[in-house]
Write a protein that holds these residues in place. Structure first.
Motif, short mmCIF file in Angstrom:
data_model
loop_
_atom_site.label_atom_id
_atom_site.label_comp_id
_atom_site.label_asym_id
_atom_site.label_seq_id
_atom_site.Cartn_x
_atom_site.Cartn_y
_atom_site.Cartn_z
N SER A 32 -3.67 5.67 2.51
CA SER A 32 -3.95 5.21 1.01
C SER A 32 -3.71 6.26 0.21
CB SER A 32 -5.52 4.87 0.56
OG SER A 32 -5.87 3.72 1.56
N LEU A 33 -3.78 7.15 0.18
CA LEU A 33 -3.41 8.42 -0.33
C LEU A 33 -1.96 8.55 -0.31
CD1 LEU A 33 -5.96 11.50 0.56
CD2 LEU A 33 -5.61 10.32 -1.71
N ALA A 35 0.37 6.10 0.19
CA ALA A 35 0.58 4.99 -0.62
C ALA A 35 0.61 5.37 -2.06
CB ALA A 35 -0.18 3.70 -0.15
N GLU A 36 -0.39 5.76 -2.51
CA GLU A 36 -0.36 6.22 -4.07
C GLU A 36 0.54 7.33 -4.45
OE1 GLU A 36 -3.93 7.81 -7.31
OE2 GLU A 36 -4.48 7.29 -5.12
N GLY A 37 0.69 8.16 -3.55
CA GLY A 37 1.90 9.12 -3.95
C GLY A 37 3.22 8.56 -4.12
N LEU A 38 3.63 7.54 -3.17
CA LEU A 38 4.58 6.99 -3.24
C LEU A 38 4.80 5.86 -4.35
CD1 LEU A 38 5.20 6.18 0.88
CD2 LEU A 38 6.29 7.98 -0.64
N ALA A 39 3.67 5.43 -4.71
CA ALA A 39 3.54 4.50 -6.00
C ALA A 39 3.90 5.32 -7.25
CB ALA A 39 2.48 3.77 -6.04
N ASN A 40 3.44 6.57 -7.19
CA ASN A 40 3.73 7.49 -8.43
C ASN A 40 5.32 7.65 -8.30
OD1 ASN A 40 1.22 7.64 -9.24
ND2 ASN A 40 0.46 9.38 -8.08
N VAL A 41 5.99 7.96 -7.36
CA VAL A 41 7.33 8.12 -7.08
C VAL A 41 8.07 7.05 -7.60
CG1 VAL A 41 9.31 8.42 -5.57
CG2 VAL A 41 7.11 9.87 -5.28
N VAL A 42 7.71 5.98 -7.15
CA VAL A 42 8.60 4.58 -7.71
C VAL A 42 8.26 4.49 -9.13
CG1 VAL A 42 8.53 2.03 -7.44
CG2 VAL A 42 8.37 3.51 -5.33
N TYR A 209 5.47 -2.40 -15.74
CA TYR A 209 5.46 -2.76 -14.24
C TYR A 209 4.26 -2.88 -13.52
CZ TYR A 209 10.35 -1.50 -15.84
OH TYR A 209 11.40 -1.29 -16.45
N SER A 210 4.23 -3.77 -12.68
CA SER A 210 2.97 -3.71 -11.73
C SER A 210 3.71 -3.07 -10.48
CB SER A 210 2.50 -5.31 -11.46
OG SER A 210 1.79 -5.44 -12.42
N VAL A 211 3.05 -2.15 -9.84
CA VAL A 211 3.71 -1.43 -8.72
C VAL A 211 2.87 -1.41 -7.56
CG1 VAL A 211 4.40 0.81 -7.78
CG2 VAL A 211 4.97 0.24 -10.29
N GLN A 212 3.05 -1.91 -6.56
CA GLN A 212 2.10 -1.90 -5.27
C GLN A 212 2.67 -1.42 -4.21
OE1 GLN A 212 1.05 -6.12 -4.93
NE2 GLN A 212 -0.56 -6.01 -6.67
N VAL A 213 2.19 -0.56 -3.49
CA VAL A 213 2.69 -0.07 -2.16
C VAL A 213 1.85 -0.04 -0.86
CG1 VAL A 213 3.57 2.16 -1.09
CG2 VAL A 213 4.26 1.78 -3.42
N THR A 214 2.12 -0.60 0.22
CA THR A 214 1.39 -0.49 1.50
C THR A 214 2.04 0.37 2.51
OG1 THR A 214 0.52 -2.74 0.85
CG2 THR A 214 0.66 -1.97 3.09
N ALA A 215 1.17 1.15 3.03
CA ALA A 215 1.51 1.60 4.16
C ALA A 215 0.81 1.57 5.39
CB ALA A 215 1.25 3.56 3.86
N ARG A 216 1.43 1.30 6.55
CA ARG A 216 0.84 0.83 7.60
C ARG A 216 1.23 1.55 8.98
NH1 ARG A 216 3.49 -3.88 6.22
NH2 ARG A 216 4.95 -4.48 7.63
N GLN A 225 -3.44 0.89 0.89
CA GLN A 225 -2.52 0.45 -0.22
C GLN A 225 -3.05 1.25 -1.39
OE1 GLN A 225 -4.19 -3.68 0.29
NE2 GLN A 225 -2.50 -4.35 1.31
N ALA A 226 -2.15 0.85 -2.32
CA ALA A 226 -2.36 1.46 -3.74
C ALA A 226 -1.47 0.68 -4.80
CB ALA A 226 -1.72 2.75 -3.78
N GLY A 227 -2.15 0.15 -5.77
CA GLY A 227 -1.48 -0.77 -6.85
C GLY A 227 -1.88 -0.36 -8.16
N PHE A 228 -1.16 -0.28 -9.28
CA PHE A 228 -1.59 -0.08 -10.58
C PHE A 228 -0.45 -0.81 -11.58
CE2 PHE A 228 0.84 3.83 -9.76
CZ PHE A 228 0.59 4.11 -9.07
#
Length: 282
Positions: A32-33, A35-42, A209-216, A225-228
């Protein structure tokens, strides 16, 4: 020995089970952490150059793999959503149709949404909801969040992420950009007669924008998951700021309906970040 075994074995099994649960919990938190970091990058990339073309902006999932880990990215340009405060009843109605409501109920919901946001008259009687599908009381002020739709009796059980896949309060336009509309909404629009004034064909400029990232981890069933919702914000060092959290739908389930586009992680996140992900995944 049998008596000792009978006492010890249950404790050993319980301890092993708790250890597995704890390890899975730690792994989920790590993912989850990440995914949140990658969502910040995107989000930062979107603030710098939203037209770069690396990512689809209509909620189509894009996936990349690094070792035994898979990352799914989903971005929605808010110019492709229906603004609850600016859209007319026809456009609102089509949004409810895309959620699976029949035409009559959708029209009633659209009318109820317009009455809900209606201007306040301090000297007049408060308007009653027009239909049974609406809220218990009208707000008579603009929607502040898509989550307010869940106050409508017909929408109370509709998941928030489904509502956010159709509606927004951030585009502040009475039009919808067809190029950035999510697939279910495009399908409904294609089969409906909508005023050309409400639908634009070209890509529309937007800052939200809505940004959602899933890491599995493949094969484990463990997912982070992270989304904001973010908007461009030049005053920030990252170039964006978060407006609100955005509950991440399960992108793996979404991909069954909308096949994921494949990409390499370097193309999605940049060479430096992709290298860090490879080192983390090894």
């Amino acid at each position: 020995m049998l008596i000792v075994s009978a006492i010890v074995v249950p404790f050993a099994v319980t301890a092993k089970t708790r250890l597995m649960i704890a390890n899975n919990g730690v792994e989920q938190e790590r993912l989850s952490l990440l995914a949140e970091g990658l969502a910040n990058v995107v989000s930062s990339e979107l603030a710098d150059d939203p037209g770069a073309g690396k990512l689809k902006l209509d909620a189509t999932p894009t996936a990349c793999q690094s070792g035994e880990f898979t990352f799914d990215v989903r971005i929605q340009h808010h110019g492709g959503l229906i603004d609850l405060n600016a859209a007319d009843d026809r456009l609102l109605s089509l949004g409810f149709v895309s959620l699976g409501f029949d035409q009559r109920t959708s029209e009633e919901l659209a009318k109820a949404a317009i009455e809900f946001r209606g201007s306040t008259n301090a000297f007049g009687e408060r308007a009653e909801p027009a239909t049974s599908v609406g809220p218990a009381r009208n707000k008579e002020a603009p929607f502040e969040s898509v989550s307010e739709l869940q106050e409508f009796s017909a929408l109370a059980s509709t998941p928030l992420h489904d509502l956010r896949d159709v509606f927004t309060v951030f585009s502040k336009r009475g039009t919808l950009g067809l190029d950035h509309a999510p697939s279910p909404l495009r399908t409904v629009l294609a089969g409906a007669s909508v005023s050309s004034a409400s639908i634009t064909q070209g890509a529309t400029e937007a800052s939200t924008y809505s940004v959602q990232v899933t890491a599995r981890r493949d094969g484990s069933g463990i997912t982070g998951q992270a989304g904001f919702i973010v908007e461009k914000f030049p005053a920030s060092a990252a170039g964006f700021r978060r407006l609100s959290g955005n509950p991440a739908a399960d992108i793996s389930d979404l991909a069954a309906m909308t096949p994921s586009r494949s990409a390499n992680c370097e193309a999605l996140f940049g060479a430096e970040v992709a290298q860090m992900v490879r080192e983390w995944a090894s």
